[in-house]
Design a protein around this motif. Structure first.
Motif: not given
Length: 287
Positions: A173, A177, A212, A215-216
């Motif tokens: 990830r 990111m 973003y 993914y976070y």
């Protein structure tokens, strides 16, 4: 204004699902009314409508692209092809004193559907779907060996799948990111005095930030509103400060993007959004 149609498959079998995609490019003097373009209201008889998704994307030269993706299912028998029925999309022209669909006379764009080939495993004009067959009985003792073999085969497949999941490396990830962070940073304008440049920047920031966050948080946030993203972050136990900042930035972007007035995006507000987005994109994965 122009449109094209596309099918993801040229021939389908009974029970298959396929995508019928309509793409419309139009200028800013038009606005489409899409409230009635959904699964319940779109009629694609003889096909069954499974799902309808709509997406608009700004293009260059002050144009917009409407992407309408209709998922259909086929349950037709004894036919070699079928014609997808035409679909009417309603729109209105923006006049000098017209700001909404209620204030303008609606017009329609009629989209002619293509023809799709139909395939079936049944022979032409079958007497019955299933032919009669003679059932031969086995003694109960004969089922022992096949049953043991089936159980062993299922156990082997389950063990191989489990082992593959344990050993196969997942996507990093952090790399994804970092790619989003670099893409966003490369599109930050040096001057926010131009309203069109500022609106494009806010569009990219809104989309990049939600990618973003996917993914976070390791959850899909692309289709969520600012308030829904806030609720999801609270549910997943994200930091209160980060949650509030994300909700503020997404809410500001939504208000400016969908206000319909490009001048609403002031240089000061755009710089504030840029600073907040930069801070959020510096976060490491939550887990």
């Amino acid at each position: 204004m122009s449109y094209t149609t596309r099918l993801d498959r040229t021939a389908i079998w009974v029970g298959d699902k396929f995508h019928y995609v309509i793409t419309v490019d139009y200028s800013s003097e038009y606005e489409f009314v899409l409230d009635n373009v959904d699964k319940e209201d779109v009629n694609m008889d003889p096909f069954t409508v499974v799902d309808v998704t709509k997406q608009t994307t700004p293009l260059s030269n002050n144009e917009t692209r409407l992407l309408l993706d209709i998922t259909l299912a086929n349950y037709l028998l004894n036919q070699t092809e079928a014609h997808i029925p035409q679909l009417s999309l309603y729109y209105f022209r923006r006049g000098q004193n017209t700001t909404s669909a209620e204030q303008a006379a609606a017009e329609s764009l009629t989209v002619s559907g293509p023809t799709v080939g139909l395939r079936s495993t049944l022979p032409p004009n079958p007497a019955d779907i299933r032919d009669s067959a003679v059932v031969i009985s086995w003694e109960r003792s004969r089922w022992v060996v096949p049953a043991v073999g089936l159980v062993a085969l299922v156990s082997l497949i389950a063990w191989l799948v489990f082992k593959k999941r344990r050993t196969a490396p997942g996507p990093d990830r952090r790399i994804s990111m970092e790619a989003v962070r670099a893409r966003w940073a490369s599109g930050v304008p040096s001057d926010f005095s131009d309203s069109q440049t500022t609106m494009k920047f806010l569009d990219r920031s809104y989309l990049n930030l939600k990618e973003y966050l996917s993914y976070y948080l390791e959850t899909d946030t692309a289709g969520l509103t600012a308030e829904e993203v806030k609720e999801e972050m609270q549910r997943l136990g994200a930091s209160s400060d980060v949650t509030q900042k994300v909700a503020k930035v997404l809410g500001a972007c939504e208000a400016l993007r969908f206000s319909g007035d490009g001048t609403a995006a002031t240089a000061e507000s755009a710089r504030g959004v840029a600073q907040d987005v930069r801070e959020i994109l510096s976060l490491d994965p939550k887990y």
